[in-house]
Design a protein around this motif. Structure first.
Motif, PDB file in Angstrom:
ATOM      1  N   GLU A 172       0.867  -1.184   0.000  1.00  0.00           N
ATOM      2  CA  GLU A 172       0.000   0.000   0.000  1.00  0.00           C
ATOM      3  C   GLU A 172       0.898   1.228   0.000  1.00  0.00           C
ATOM      4  O   GLU A 172       1.852   1.295   0.791  1.00  0.00           O
ATOM      5  CB  GLU A 172      -0.910   0.012   1.221  1.00  0.00           C
ATOM      6  N   PHE A 173       0.621   2.194  -0.869  1.00  0.00           N
ATOM      7  CA  PHE A 173       1.521   3.339  -1.000  1.00  0.00           C
ATOM      8  C   PHE A 173       0.746   4.608  -1.333  1.00  0.00           C
ATOM      9  O   PHE A 173      -0.331   4.563  -1.936  1.00  0.00           O
ATOM     10  CB  PHE A 173       2.585   3.074  -2.065  1.00  0.00           C
ATOM     11  N   ALA A 174       1.318   5.739  -0.909  1.00  0.00           N
ATOM     12  CA  ALA A 174       0.684   7.039  -1.140  1.00  0.00           C
ATOM     13  C   ALA A 174       1.698   8.139  -0.832  1.00  0.00           C
ATOM     14  O   ALA A 174       2.617   7.939  -0.029  1.00  0.00           O
ATOM     15  CB  ALA A 174      -0.540   7.209  -0.254  1.00  0.00           C
ATOM     16  N   ARG A 207      -2.954   3.722  -2.917  1.00  0.00           N
ATOM     17  CA  ARG A 207      -3.155   2.654  -3.890  1.00  0.00           C
ATOM     18  C   ARG A 207      -2.473   1.400  -3.387  1.00  0.00           C
ATOM     19  O   ARG A 207      -1.621   1.455  -2.500  1.00  0.00           O
ATOM     20  CB  ARG A 207      -2.579   3.049  -5.261  1.00  0.00           C
ATOM     21  N   ARG A 208      -2.822   0.277  -3.995  1.00  0.00           N
ATOM     22  CA  ARG A 208      -2.229  -0.997  -3.615  1.00  0.00           C
ATOM     23  C   ARG A 208      -1.813  -1.777  -4.848  1.00  0.00           C
ATOM     24  O   ARG A 208      -2.481  -1.715  -5.888  1.00  0.00           O
ATOM     25  CB  ARG A 208      -3.229  -1.853  -2.808  1.00  0.00           C
ATOM     26  N   THR A 209      -0.712  -2.494  -4.718  1.00  0.00           N
ATOM     27  CA  THR A 209      -0.358  -3.430  -5.771  1.00  0.00           C
ATOM     28  C   THR A 209      -1.314  -4.624  -5.706  1.00  0.00           C
ATOM     29  O   THR A 209      -1.958  -4.872  -4.681  1.00  0.00           O
ATOM     30  CB  THR A 209       1.082  -3.932  -5.607  1.00  0.00           C
ATOM     31  N   THR A 210      -1.420  -5.338  -6.791  1.00  0.00           N
ATOM     32  CA  THR A 210      -2.277  -6.527  -6.812  1.00  0.00           C
ATOM     33  C   THR A 210      -1.718  -7.572  -5.853  1.00  0.00           C
ATOM     34  O   THR A 210      -0.540  -7.923  -5.937  1.00  0.00           O
ATOM     35  CB  THR A 210      -2.335  -7.109  -8.232  1.00  0.00           C
ATOM     36  N   LEU A 234       5.625  -1.332  -8.189  1.00  0.00           N
ATOM     37  CA  LEU A 234       4.763  -0.156  -8.038  1.00  0.00           C
ATOM     38  C   LEU A 234       4.870   0.650  -9.325  1.00  0.00           C
ATOM     39  O   LEU A 234       5.980   1.042  -9.729  1.00  0.00           O
ATOM     40  CB  LEU A 234       5.210   0.696  -6.846  1.00  0.00           C
ATOM     41  N   GLU A 235       3.765   0.895  -9.967  1.00  0.00           N
ATOM     42  CA  GLU A 235       3.764   1.564 -11.269  1.00  0.00           C
ATOM     43  C   GLU A 235       2.878   2.796 -11.237  1.00  0.00           C
ATOM     44  O   GLU A 235       2.086   2.992 -10.315  1.00  0.00           O
ATOM     45  CB  GLU A 235       3.298   0.583 -12.348  1.00  0.00           C
ATOM     46  N   GLY A 236       3.051   3.643 -12.258  1.00  0.00           N
ATOM     47  CA  GLY A 236       2.251   4.857 -12.347  1.00  0.00           C
ATOM     48  C   GLY A 236       2.635   5.910 -11.330  1.00  0.00           C
ATOM     49  O   GLY A 236       1.798   6.720 -10.917  1.00  0.00           O
ATOM     50  N   TYR A 258       7.158   8.781  -1.764  1.00  0.00           N
ATOM     51  CA  TYR A 258       5.960   8.017  -1.415  1.00  0.00           C
ATOM     52  C   TYR A 258       6.205   7.305  -0.089  1.00  0.00           C
ATOM     53  O   TYR A 258       7.332   6.955   0.246  1.00  0.00           O
ATOM     54  CB  TYR A 258       5.649   6.976  -2.492  1.00  0.00           C
ATOM     55  N   HIS A 259       5.133   7.076   0.626  1.00  0.00           N
ATOM     56  CA  HIS A 259       5.179   6.290   1.846  1.00  0.00           C
ATOM     57  C   HIS A 259       4.490   4.957   1.568  1.00  0.00           C
ATOM     58  O   HIS A 259       3.508   4.904   0.822  1.00  0.00           O
ATOM     59  CB  HIS A 259       4.502   7.041   2.986  1.00  0.00           C
ATOM     60  N   TYR A 260       5.025   3.896   2.177  1.00  0.00           N
ATOM     61  CA  TYR A 260       4.450   2.588   1.881  1.00  0.00           C
ATOM     62  C   TYR A 260       4.491   1.682   3.108  1.00  0.00           C
ATOM     63  O   TYR A 260       5.239   1.902   4.052  1.00  0.00           O
ATOM     64  CB  TYR A 260       5.165   1.935   0.698  1.00  0.00           C
TER      65      TYR A 260
END
Length: 470
Positions: A64-66, A75-78, A94-96, A103-105
């Motif tokens: 999870e990152f933002a 957002r979250r990776t699949t 992590l894309e886009g 970013y924090h994750y």
């Protein structure tokens, strides 16, 4: 009464068993979903990043990152399930992402934040810039967890705030042909508390040398080298390794206007004691062609060649360095001259002492090539250089402490610069840094007389006159 006791015992056993009886128990038969090692931040591009994790079982894992540390608008990776056959290791993409953005994750295991990261998260990452920029690279080699279970140098490296870190070989001392033991050494190294936050927040890129490839001074004859390569690939979130027609741990990466060529000096390496000549190779023909073609095609101001083996001639022929492969090394450096490749810098490790040397290729129609050597991060230091062959040292060899190297790139000026520095366990510079300009790394430029310090000049002149260097 006896019947009643048997009934109670039977009920207790039933509640302790999985299956239908498990519904009557508070036991979670899967254990606690969590990370065993990681996260480890891999290379970050302008719009993407990679993160390595190893979980405690076959659990769905995601990132999870933002930009917001509170994860507003995250957002979250699949989610992907870690598999036993891959040692429960995953690399998350992590894309886009936006360039030059922090970013924090956090890691989600089985849909929840990793419980053992409480108080440590969120972790952070910063994407690479699009344009040539100013940034700092740190690097080092030789970290022996078994002998040095406490490694304070990582605090100093983290305090230097590098934008990325390069492992220049011997990240672990496996010294085994067994891939299971090699994997165990990676896990032990990553369990060090002083390294955990650094590896989670600073992009890591790695090559191997002999001790994380196989045995001491191991070469192409390693019978388990494919398995070792698979373990290396599993435990490092590097870019794609090798090329279609050649296996190996070599790859190319670009950051901030600089191209990095990470070399595999083990997988295709002929034995050190084989007589030197046109047929002897450290890289293999395919990797050598990949390197030379990549250098010729590069438009980057600086091109950095990372080798686990030292580039200089200080070791005797037959020893474990490029000094035993001078035909191939000189072919590479002469091709750099012939093709007009500018801005080449050399990094290496292995020696157990720090160095800043010059290969004076200005005498051969090229330009002076500077080699910064960092070794060790956590291993015994030695003073074998006292008995080595004299070479053109820009700074005196340093064996007074463990150490790490720093390269400070500034691509903004009209004539971009790079500073070369070595620091000790306390984060202190061991000698004055050397600054190079891009214009000084061009054909015909002889620069070492302006870069060398007084003691190194005196000793070099003495050696050139036929007297002892020391």
């Amino acid at each position: 009464m006896a019947l009643r006791r048997r009934t109670l015992i039977g009920s207790a056993l039933g509640a302790a068993l999985p299956g239908g009886a498990a519904g009557q128990s508070n036991i979670d038969w899967r254990g606690i979903p969590r990370l065993m090692q990681g996260p480890v931040l891999g290379p970050c591009g302008p719009d993407e990043a990679s993160i390595w994790t190893r979980s405690s079982g076959p659990f769905a894992t995601a990132i999870e990152f933002a930009p917001d540390p509170g994860f507003s608008g995250s957002r979250r990776t699949t989610p992907r399930t870690a598999r036993r056959g891959e040692d429960f290791v995953l690399v998350h993409r992590l894309e886009g992402l936006q360039p030059a953005t922090t970013y924090h994750y956090r890691v989600l295991v089985d849909g929840r934040p990793n419980p053992d990261d409480a108080g440590h998260e969120p972790f952070r990452l910063t994407t690479a810039p699009v344009l040539p920029s100013r940034f700092r690279l740190a690097f080092g080699s030789c970290a022996r967890r078994a002998r040095y279970p406490v490694q304070p140098i990582w605090r100093a490296i983290e305090a230097a705030r590098p934008d990325l870190f390069v492992w220049a070989g011997d990240a672990v001392y496996a010294d085994t042909p067994e891939p299971e033991i090699l994997a165990e050494e990676y896990r032990r190294q990553r369990d060090l508390p002083e390294i955990r936050r650094f590896m989670a927040t600073t992009p890591q890129l790695a090559i191997w040398d002999d001790h994380d490839y196989g045995l001491n001074d191991h070469d192409r004859r390693h019978p388990g080298k494919v398995e070792a390569l698979n373990t290396f690939r599993r435990y490092w979130p590097n870019p794609e390794l090798g090329v279609q027609n050649a296996l190996g741990a070599f790859f190319r990466w670009s950051y901030g206007g600089v191209d990095f060529f990470f070399l595999d000096v083990r997988f295709h390496r002929d034995p050190n004691d084989q007589p030197d000549g046109p047929s002897k190779t450290m890289l293999g023909a395919v990797q050598r062609r990949w390197l030379l073609d990549g250098l010729a095609a590069s438009r980057a101001t600086f091109k950095v060649l990372v080798s686990g083996s030292g580039w200089n001639d200080s070791k005797p022929e037959g020893a474990d360095s490029w000094a035993s492969y001078t035909f191939e090394r000189d072919l590479i450096l002469n091709e750099i001259t012939r093709r007009g490749v500018t801005g080449v810098l050399l990094l290496s490790g292995d020696t157990h002492y720090g160095e800043l040397n010059c290969l004076p290729w200005s005498e051969r129609g090229g330009y002076d090539l500077y080699e910064l050597v960092s070794s060790p991060l956590a291993q015994d230091t030695v003073d074998l250089y006292l008995a080595a062959r004299p070479i053109l040292r820009v700074r005196q060899a340093f064996s007074g402490d463990v150490n790490f190297g720093l390269l400070d790139f500034d691509l903004a000026p009209p004539d971009p610069t790079v500073g070369l520095e070595l620091r000790d366990e306390g984060g202190h510079a061991v000698w004055p840094p050397v600054q190079l300009r891009a214009s000084e790394l061009t054909p015909g430029r002889k620069t070492w007389p302006q870069k060398i310090d007084a003691l190194s000049r005196e000793r070099w002149n003495r050696a050139q006159a036929g007297r002892a260097y020391y």
